[in-house]
Design an enzyme around this catalytic site. Structure first.
Site, PDB file in Angstrom:
ATOM      1  N   GLU A 123      16.366   1.433 -39.669  1.00 34.01           N
ATOM      2  CA  GLU A 123      14.922   1.590 -39.834  1.00 34.01           C
ATOM      3  C   GLU A 123      14.268   1.525 -38.457  1.00 34.01           C
ATOM      4  O   GLU A 123      14.618   0.637 -37.676  1.00 34.01           O
ATOM      5  CB  GLU A 123      14.335   0.491 -40.728  1.00 34.01           C
ATOM      6  CG  GLU A 123      12.858   0.739 -41.021  1.00 34.01           C
ATOM      7  CD  GLU A 123      12.249  -0.294 -41.971  1.00 34.01           C
ATOM      8  OE1 GLU A 123      12.963  -1.212 -42.408  1.00 34.01           O
ATOM      9  OE2 GLU A 123      11.067  -0.155 -42.257  1.00 34.01           O
ATOM     10  N   GLU A 265      16.525  -5.262 -44.328  1.00 30.69           N
ATOM     11  CA  GLU A 265      16.783  -5.366 -45.772  1.00 30.69           C
ATOM     12  C   GLU A 265      17.751  -4.333 -46.332  1.00 30.69           C
ATOM     13  O   GLU A 265      17.679  -4.012 -47.527  1.00 30.69           O
ATOM     14  CB  GLU A 265      15.443  -5.253 -46.509  1.00 30.69           C
ATOM     15  CG  GLU A 265      14.784  -3.849 -46.478  1.00 30.69           C
ATOM     16  CD  GLU A 265      13.727  -3.660 -45.409  1.00 30.69           C
ATOM     17  OE1 GLU A 265      13.771  -4.373 -44.392  1.00 30.69           O
ATOM     18  OE2 GLU A 265      12.864  -2.775 -45.576  1.00 30.69           O
ATOM     19  N   HIS A 298      11.885 -12.817 -47.564  1.00 28.96           N
ATOM     20  CA  HIS A 298      11.263 -11.510 -47.299  1.00 28.96           C
ATOM     21  C   HIS A 298      12.267 -10.374 -47.500  1.00 28.96           C
ATOM     22  O   HIS A 298      11.984  -9.402 -48.206  1.00 28.96           O
ATOM     23  CB  HIS A 298      10.708 -11.507 -45.874  1.00 28.96           C
ATOM     24  CG  HIS A 298      10.033 -10.241 -45.471  1.00 28.96           C
ATOM     25  ND1 HIS A 298       8.671 -10.082 -45.525  1.00 28.96           N
ATOM     26  CD2 HIS A 298      10.536  -9.055 -45.021  1.00 28.96           C
ATOM     27  CE1 HIS A 298       8.363  -8.861 -45.116  1.00 28.96           C
ATOM     28  NE2 HIS A 298       9.478  -8.214 -44.798  1.00 28.96           N
ATOM     29  N   GLU A 299      13.442 -10.512 -46.887  1.00 23.24           N
ATOM     30  CA  GLU A 299      14.434  -9.416 -47.005  1.00 23.24           C
ATOM     31  C   GLU A 299      14.907  -9.284 -48.444  1.00 23.24           C
ATOM     32  O   GLU A 299      15.095  -8.183 -48.950  1.00 23.24           O
ATOM     33  CB  GLU A 299      15.622  -9.645 -46.064  1.00 23.24           C
ATOM     34  CG  GLU A 299      15.265  -9.853 -44.597  1.00 23.24           C
ATOM     35  CD  GLU A 299      14.272  -8.867 -44.038  1.00 23.24           C
ATOM     36  OE1 GLU A 299      14.248  -7.712 -44.471  1.00 23.24           O
ATOM     37  OE2 GLU A 299      13.477  -9.269 -43.146  1.00 23.24           O
ATOM     38  N   GLU A 321       5.787  -3.224 -46.561  1.00 21.23           N
ATOM     39  CA  GLU A 321       5.709  -4.406 -45.693  1.00 21.23           C
ATOM     40  C   GLU A 321       4.546  -5.329 -46.049  1.00 21.23           C
ATOM     41  O   GLU A 321       4.712  -6.545 -46.124  1.00 21.23           O
ATOM     42  CB  GLU A 321       5.668  -4.003 -44.218  1.00 21.23           C
ATOM     43  CG  GLU A 321       6.948  -3.327 -43.720  1.00 21.23           C
ATOM     44  CD  GLU A 321       8.223  -4.142 -43.937  1.00 21.23           C
ATOM     45  OE1 GLU A 321       8.138  -5.341 -44.253  1.00 21.23           O
ATOM     46  OE2 GLU A 321       9.326  -3.559 -43.806  1.00 21.23           O
TER      47      GLU A 321
HETATM   48  N1  B3K Z   1      12.100  -3.618 -42.325  1.00 23.07           N
HETATM   49  C1  B3K Z   1      12.586  -4.360 -41.205  1.00 23.07           C
HETATM   50  C2  B3K Z   1      11.970  -3.981 -39.910  1.00 23.07           C
HETATM   51  C3  B3K Z   1      12.541  -2.788 -39.284  1.00 23.07           C
HETATM   52  C4  B3K Z   1      11.979  -2.613 -37.909  1.00 23.07           C
HETATM   53  C5  B3K Z   1      12.227  -1.300 -37.301  1.00 23.07           C
HETATM   54  N2  B3K Z   1      11.814  -1.250 -35.928  1.00 23.07           N
HETATM   55  C6  B3K Z   1      12.414  -5.833 -41.384  1.00 23.07           C
HETATM   56  C7  B3K Z   1      11.434  -6.246 -42.392  1.00 23.07           C
HETATM   57  O1  B3K Z   1      10.249  -6.044 -42.294  1.00 23.07           O
HETATM   58  O2  B3K Z   1      11.855  -6.780 -43.388  1.00 23.07           O
HETATM   59 ZN    ZN Z   2       9.774  -6.317 -44.298  1.00 27.50          ZN
END
Ligand code: B3K
Ligand code: ZN
Length: 864
Positions: A123, A265, A298-299, A321
């Site tokens: 990501e 995640e 969170h994850e 998010e």
């Molecule tokens: N989704 C990832 C973050 C990815 C960052 C990319 N530069 C972590 C999170 O927000 O759970």
């Molecule tokens: Zn996240």
């Protein structure tokens, strides 16, 4: 950077659906540090009637072959970061073989080596550094993955369920994984390494048994139980509060040392920065424990909000998010102290987010224009995004909000959707009109509310006149729908039941127009109004409260958050007063008395008491000024802190002595340590052998919270003990780089004029490594964010240190460089000498030949 090299922006308005769908992908990785061969076989289906080319994304790939339905294919061309394939049939199997070099990939994006282990970060757009693909979130495919590696890499992991594994020739072995859930490429993950594993199980509410596995570097098992407990708590909480159950049969977490963010995640295979997993009482603070629990949560929560329902395009990032941050905040609040979690969230909003929203990188929670997507994982998208979800929760109430969530999953499970789809589900399920509310998604900037109060003694009517002003940097914004919560307190501190003309009035006022009046009758005396209770909307409220009113709120408000907020206002007013009237820079007697009372009364939530004893941070105070008076803020806060320490020295000593810490991680032990820490913070400012003894004892504790409380107190107070205690810490912990990050952060806070030279010397420390984001942030990040006096030195040497670092990081890890640049983004808010020195550093960066897109986007905006 020349105009021709200027990176191109992408726009939300240009969204187009993909030309092909990828029904399935078979991926094979033959792992080797410098030449990993990646073979992909895509089952493609044309979605458009025309014979459009298939345009695949790819960066830093060496293409070896292309086949269609098993035959060599030549009708393609490689363009800038693209592979363009022409004249494909409407359905086919496209084979691509390419090579990549994980060992030289220092960007920590795509496939790279962390220590000795292979791992991935895809990501937002890292999958294109692995193979040519439709690397966009609205292309959902099922993945079959085969990993081949030397047998020294004992664990070969990918998403989903393991189908097969076995030995091969030449000391190699393989594993095959299958993920039954269709997913976008950003959720793909691969790990190959030699780990210790903590295993456990979780039985879901429908009775399914899920295997849980936590993979860590050899020797780290004693630091894993807290993360595992956090995972099980998260799984249970999501069932209880959101009725959401885990879907695969296995959930894996891998901790790696080299990672740009906190965690990722990936479906069924989360990859974590080791600092967000590993903890025991000796090596991690209570704050670390809390962070780990919240990130693990969170994850895990992303499995539904992000993975099962994902984003149509990256402009919709807040869909997953903002919502997932809201969910993790609620998780932490349900399990711990709601007030403290709210205070922490609001601090982030008022300092970092408000400042981002007022600066050159201001963007709506759904941005409309992006050059480098990684630059938009921001406090605006995440934290303001969560506030927007929270406002919907306030407007709908828990029950209807949950009905909205259910409808959202009924409609969109397995799809890639937009923020509009989410709001539509909330609105349809609740029958509440959210049309005006949706402007929060498209308007940047912090709205300002001017509140005037009027009390008509004769009629017993109290009126709030609320005016909504556009943010200063977004003058064209239209009025938002703002849920504005209040409480009215009578002179005895009782909460008044709100009503007008015989009808009850909700304590959440719907502010929707430029100017509105809200009246309340039946009063017998002028009430004290608690405004924007619990920070019910991310706004700046311009209000005037007298010191007496603030003390009343601090004592009686039903919301612990609002009591803390009133106390912050008291301090802020005192600092402002002292700045405008330097002759009188003493804290008022009522404020000292209020603090004294807090210290004397040791029932209630001690962690909240600790918060109430803290002065507002530099950033909080800076937010009050158009041009930040750096030197006066520093000197006045220092003077206030010394006054508090001197006036209340005995009270701090008594309080400290009375607090018994049982050494556990129970909420009450954590709260006790929080209060002990703040006592040490003030006491360290006083030279006294008994206090030195206390500090030495705390520094020798076997609990890291106590140790760090002592060390940070002596370093910040420039107490002579600091040199010796820092040396002891270094020799004790040099074998543990995660603990050494705490030491680097302490070193970065040193007060002396030689601070810059000391930091440069630390670049040579055996534990320091420019390519590890944790180390860089611990040392230079702490310096630029928290060592205000030295970073903002008038001679510009602090800025030069950061500028030099950014030039170095630009070549190593552009994502980390871009994050480290943040302090320069607000250069215009400083006095002439400082702002021109910061600007000069930005101009230095702008001239770099190989300036990354990440830095370009922010430097360019900052200098516009
Ligand atoms: N989704 C990832 C973050 C990815 C960052 C990319 N530069 C972590 C999170 O927000 O759970
Ligand atoms: Zn996240």
């Amino acid at each position: 950077m020349t105009a021709s090299k200027k990176p191109q922006a992408h726009y939300l308005k240009d969204y187009q659906a993909p030309v092909f769908s990828v029904e399935h992908i078979d991926l094979t990785f033959d792992l080797a540090p410098l030449k990993t061969q990646v073979s992909s076989l895509l089952t493609l289906k044309r979605l458009t009637a025309e014979n459009d080319d298939l345009v695949l994304d790819g960066i830093d790939l060496t293409l070896l072959s292309v086949t269609v339905d098993g035959h060599a294919y030549t009708d393609f061309r490689e363009a800038d970061e693209q592979l363009i394939i022409s004249n494909l049939p409407s359905q086919c199997r496209l084979g691509i073989v390419n090579e990549i070099s994980p060992q030289t990939n220092t960007s920590l994006e795509g496939l790279y080596l962390s220590g000795g282990a292979y791992c991935t970060q895809c990501e937002a757009q890292g999958f294109r550094k692995i193979t040519y693909y439709l690397d966009r979130p609205d292309v959902l495919a099922s993945f079959d993955v085969t990993i081949i590696a030397d047998t020294q890499f004992t664990h070969l992991l990918s998403n989903g369920n393991k189908l097969d594994e076995g030995k091969l020739d030449n000391g190699r072995h393989f594993a095959k994984w299958q993920d039954p859930f269709k997913k976008p490429s950003y959720l793909f993950a691969l790990v190959a390494g030699d780990f210790d594993v903590l295993e456990d199980t979780f039985v879901t509410h429908s009775g399914r048994s899920i295997d849980l596995a936590l993979f860590v570097d050899k020797g780290n098992l004693p630091k894993t139980p807290h993360a595992m407990t956090s995972l099980k708590k998260s799984m249970q909480w999501d069932e209880e509060r959101f009725n959401l159950e885990y879907d695969l049969d296995i959930y894996m977490i891998v901790a790696v040392d080299f990672f740009n963010m906190g965690a990722m995640e990936n479906k069924g295979l989360n990859i974590f920065n080791s600092k967000c997993v590993l903890a025991n009482q000796e090596t991690a603070t209570d704050k670390d424990y809390h962070t780990i629990e919240s990130i693990v949560g969170h994850e895990y929560f992303h499995n539904w909000t992000g993975n099962r329902v994902t984003c149509r395009d990256w402009f919709q990032l807040s869909l997953k998010e903002g919502l997932t941050v809201f969910r993790d905040q609620e998780f932490s609040s349900d399990l711990g102290s709601r007030a403290l979690n709210r205070i922490d969230a609001v601090k982030v909003m008022r300092t970092h987010q408000f400042s981002e929203d007022a600066g050159p990188m201001a963007h709506p929670i759904r941005p409309e224009q992006v050059i480098e997507m990684n630059n938009f994982y921001t406090v605006t998208v995440y934290d303001k995004g969560a506030e927007v979800i929270r406002m919907m929760h306030t407007l709908l109430g828990e029950e209807k909000f949950q009905q909205g969530m259910t409808l959202y999953f009924e409609r969109h499970d397995g799809q890639a959707v937009t923020c509009d789809d989410f709001v539509a589900a909330m609105s349809d399920a609740s029958n509440i009109d959210l049309k005006q509310f949706k402007r929060w998604y498209s308007q940047a900037g912090t709205p300002r509310l001017v509140v005037k109060q009027d009390y008509n003694e004769e009629l017993g009517v109290f009126t709030l006149n609320i005016e909504q002003l556009a943010p200063l940097n977004q003058p064209n914004n239209t009025e938002l729908h703002i849920p504005f919560a209040i409480e009215l307190l009578d002179p005895q501190g009782e909460s008044i039941t709100l009503g007008f003309q015989g009808k009850p009035v909700s304590h959440v006022l719907n502010v929707t127009s430029k100017q509105q009046c809200f009246s309340f009758d039946g009063l017998t005396a002028k009430p004290v109004a608690v405004l924007l209770e619990d920070f019910s909307a991310p706004c700046i409220v311009e209000k005037y409260n007298t010191e007496t009113e603030l003390l009343h709120i601090m004592q009686f408000a039903r919301s612990d958050f609002s009591r803390w907020d009133a106390q912050q206002q008291l301090f802020i007013s005192a600092v402002k007063e002292a700045i405008s009237n330097p002759a009188d820079n003493t804290l008022s007697v009522p404020i000292i008395t209020a603090l004294q009372n807090l210290l004397g009364k040791r029932d209630g939530d001690l962690a909240l008491t600790a918060e109430l004893l803290k002065l507002p941070s530099f950033d909080t105070l800076a937010a009050e000024f158009d041009v930040i008076p750096v030197d006066t803020i520093i000197s006045i806060t220092e003077q206030f802190e010394r006054q508090i320490a001197e006036h209340l020295c005995n009270e701090f000593l008594d309080c400290y002595a009375s607090l018994i810490d049982d050494g556990t991680v129970s909420a009450s032990a954590v709260a006790t340590r929080a209060l002990k820490s703040i006592c040490l913070h003030y006491l360290a400012k006083i030279t006294d052998p008994a206090i030195a003894n206390l500090l030495n004892n705390a520094a020798a504790s076997s609990n890291m919270t106590n140790v760090l409380a002592a060390l940070s107190a002596v370093v910040k107070a420039d107490n002579p003990l600091s040199v010796e205690l820092l040396e002891q810490f270094d020799s004790h912990w040099r074998h543990d780089v995660l603990v050494m990050d705490k030491w680097f952060a302490l070193q970065a806070m040193q007060c002396g004029d030689d601070a810059i030279d000391k930091i440069k010397n630390l670049y040579e420390h055996p534990c320091f490594d420019f390519s590890n984001p944790n180390r860089v942030r611990a040392l230079v990040g702490s310096f630029s964010h928290f060592n205000t006096a030295q970073f903002h030195r008038k001679d510009g040497l602090g800025y030069q240190l950061l500028g030099d670092l950014l030039i170095k990081l630009n070549a190593i890890n552009p994502q980390n460089a871009s994050r480290m640049l943040t302090p320069f983004m607000s250069w215009r808010r400083y006095d002439e000498q400082r702002s021109s020195a910061m600007k000069a550093q930005l101009q230095r960066l702008a001239l770099l030949d190989d300036l990354s897109d990440d830095l370009f986007e922010k430097v360019d905006k900052a200098l516009q």
